[in-house]
Design an enzyme around this catalytic site. Structure first.
Site, short mmCIF file in Angstrom:
data_model
loop_
_atom_site.label_atom_id
_atom_site.label_comp_id
_atom_site.label_asym_id
_atom_site.label_seq_id
_atom_site.Cartn_x
_atom_site.Cartn_y
_atom_site.Cartn_z
N HIS A 168 38.43 35.04 36.06
CA HIS A 168 39.37 34.13 36.52
C HIS A 168 40.60 33.92 35.29
O HIS A 168 41.64 33.55 35.73
CB HIS A 168 39.01 32.71 36.97
CG HIS A 168 38.09 33.03 38.24
ND1 HIS A 168 36.62 33.42 38.36
CD2 HIS A 168 38.42 32.80 39.66
CE1 HIS A 168 36.40 33.53 39.61
NE2 HIS A 168 37.35 33.02 40.30
N ASP B 123 38.69 42.42 43.98
CA ASP B 123 38.43 41.02 43.83
C ASP B 123 39.99 40.41 43.82
O ASP B 123 41.17 41.04 43.81
CB ASP B 123 37.82 40.59 42.33
CG ASP B 123 37.31 39.32 42.58
OD1 ASP B 123 37.50 38.64 43.27
OD2 ASP B 123 36.38 39.22 41.46
#
Length: 556
Positions: free
Chosen positions: A259, A331
């Site tokens: 992230h 993702d």
């Protein structure tokens, strides 16, 4: 060096050598194909010839008939619509994102907590989205996805059953119970109108150095994780919901959270095959329909390239070596590991060239769509590759719609959730049987966990008292209360008579409490299981699925 299947490798190489383009940019005309096969005339240097989409094989869910229907449906779409079909976007608000899907002809959307205001609202929004798409002439469903892993990764939290973290399944070691639990979770999600769950997490965790996965993993043993992943996939699929195993080729053994940056995977290919790839291989062998590829810099395969955008990882490692023929998802493309370097259009085109089929959450879905269109028209992205991706996506959605669905009411899975927690609860110190607390307990920890502990204690008949107060010198003091300390994933070593790890169990190693227990979850069922153990009404049958330094044992 990879060991590809020669035929597949040659086909992929040939695909990337093909170019196709037209005269208009992404904002220009968007005509329908003129050939019966849905093909477009080739442009570029030759300006001649036509082509058909690459083959889409069976063996991952859809039947040959469903794939043929998908090919026909995609063949009737314009180039811009095909580009939209491979995008799954996030959205704002709690209303159904009908306009967003219609404008960009999106393949689907993914819902997060800010989009969800209770089970009733979720169901109404998802139904409205599908009805709107059908009225617009769409003859296959919209993908409606959610991250509902259990534990701390659960987007739908109001009115539905809470399931513990996946590490509970690893601690319980009962694939049959795992199948039952994930069938129940899938059935509830299906009843709310979701078609896809981005779960189970198939990563093998390395332990405390793993910053992103933790209790989302079933454990640190590849075989243990593989068994539980396969069971969870089977459970979800039996309900009619599509599971997406993640994060290929394994996020549990890197020490950076994707992230926030691009994690570097330093393991050799032999090490990856022996550990990280084992659960993914098991899921592929079991016929899983969908795999999510994470954002990792796998130095042994494609140095300094995010795995989600790497042809060597997606087409080579996942498809050629593991034999996966289903739908490959990226993702989230909003994550810093790719967003900071490539942007929406750049990451979309790179991912499709790598062999991905679905682009999850580009920061700007319109820019991603237009970037794909421009890349096809100027020859940077073969249209055959886009068509193959769109056909896989539509075939998956047709197959999901055509399956026997077993929806269940929201909140109906409480019993199996409790049984999973009861099977996984783990005692690493203290007596393995008998009562562990006195008639009065004093509990501390995160406010939400304390509230749930109090509720479970009240149901179990255990008195919970407030903070200790000073009494006068000659006043009669009540019997000492047993202190219970609840610790979540952000807590450190804790003191008390009983210390309970609510998420990852590593905090138990630094505690000197005489009784130390791991629940792997904060669900009502997890607290029911905890109270049963504390009161001596049940034993703790689970075993630590990870190594925890400093504990006397891995279970009773």
């Amino acid at each position: 060096m990879l060991l590809p299947r020669t035929g597949a490798a040659v086909a992929t190489a040939a695909l990337l050598a093909v170019s196709a383009c037209g005269a208009a940019g992404p904002d220009g005309p968007d005509p329908r194909p003129t050939s019966s096969g849905g093909s477009w005339k080739q442009g570029g240097s030759s300006g001649t010839g036509t082509f058909r989409p690459l083959p889409v094989e069976t063996g991952w869910g859809p039947s040959p008939g469903e794939i043929d229907r998908a090919r026909s449906l995609v063949g009737g779409l314009s180039l811009r619509e095909r580009a939209g079909q491979v995008i799954v976007a996030s959205y704002g608000g709690t209303a159904a994102p009908t306009g967003l899907v219609r404008r960009l002809h999106l393949g689907g959307v993914v819902a997060f907590s800010e989009n969800l205001a209770g089970a009733g609202q979720v169901a109404r929004s998802n139904r409205a989205l599908q009805r709107s798409a059908a009225r617009d002439g769409r003859r296959w469903p919209v993908l409606v996805g959610v991250d509902q892993e259990g534990g701390r990764v659960a987007r739908v939290t109001s009115g539905v059953t809470g399931f513990p973290a996946f590490m509970t399944a690893g601690a319980a070691g009962d694939p049959g119970l795992t199948r039952e639990a994930y069938a129940a979770s899938g059935a509830e999600l299906l009843g709310l109108g979701f078609t896809v769950d981005f779960a189970p997490d198939s990563d093998v965790t390395v332990g405390p150095a793993d910053p992103a996965i933790g209790a989302r993993s079933a454990g640190s043993s590849p075989e243990r994780v593989a068994a539980q992943v396969t069971a969870a996939v089977q459970g979800f699929a039996s309900s009619g919901l599509v599971p997406v195993v993640k994060h290929f080729p394994g996020h549990g053994s890197v020490t950076t959270d994707s992230h926030y940056g691009l994690p570097v995977q330093h393991r050799s290919l032999a090490e990856l095959r022996a550990r990280d790839l084992v659960p993914f291989r098991a899921a592929v062998d079991a016929g899983t329909s969908a795999v999510m590829v994470g954002h990792l810099d796998v130095r042994a395969v494609d140095p300094r390239t995010p795995s989600s955008l790497s042809h060597a990882v997606v087409a080579g490692l996942l498809r050629d070596e593991l034999g996966f023929r289903g739908v490959a998802f990226t993702d989230s493309l909003q994550m810093a590991a790719v967003a900071d370097r490539f942007g929406s259009a750049g990451s979309a085109v790179r991912a499709l060239r790598a062999g991905e089929d679905v682009l999850l959450m580009p920061p700007d879905p319109r820019a991603a769509r237009d970037g794909i269109v421009a890349a096809v028209r100027d020859g940077r992205l073969p249209q055959a590759r886009l068509d193959q991706a769109a056909i896989r996506m539509v075939a998956l959605l047709l197959h999901q719609r055509d399956q026997a669905h077993r929806p269940r009411p929201a909140g109906s899975g409480g019993d199996v959730s409790r049984r999973l927690s009861a099977a996984g609860i783990t005692s690493v110190s203290g007596p393995c049987s008998g009562r562990l607390v006195g008639p009065r307990v004093r509990v501390s920890g995160p406010a939400s966990a304390v509230a749930r502990f109090r509720a479970a204690a009240a149901s179990a008949g255990l008195r919970v008292v407030g903070p200790a107060r000073r009494t006068g010198k000659h006043a009669k003091r009540p019997p000492r209360a047993t202190t219970v300390r609840l610790v979540d994933s952000t807590g450190g070593p804790a003191r008390g008579d009983v210390v309970v790890a609510l998420d990852i169990p590593y905090v138990l190693g630094g505690s000197t409490a005489p009784v130390r227990i791991a629940t792997y979850g904060e669900t009502p069922g997890a607290f029911d299981a905890l109270l049963a153990v504390l009161l001596g009404r049940a034993t703790a049958p689970g075993r630590l699925p990870v190594d925890v330094a400093g504990v006397p044992r891995d279970g009773c």
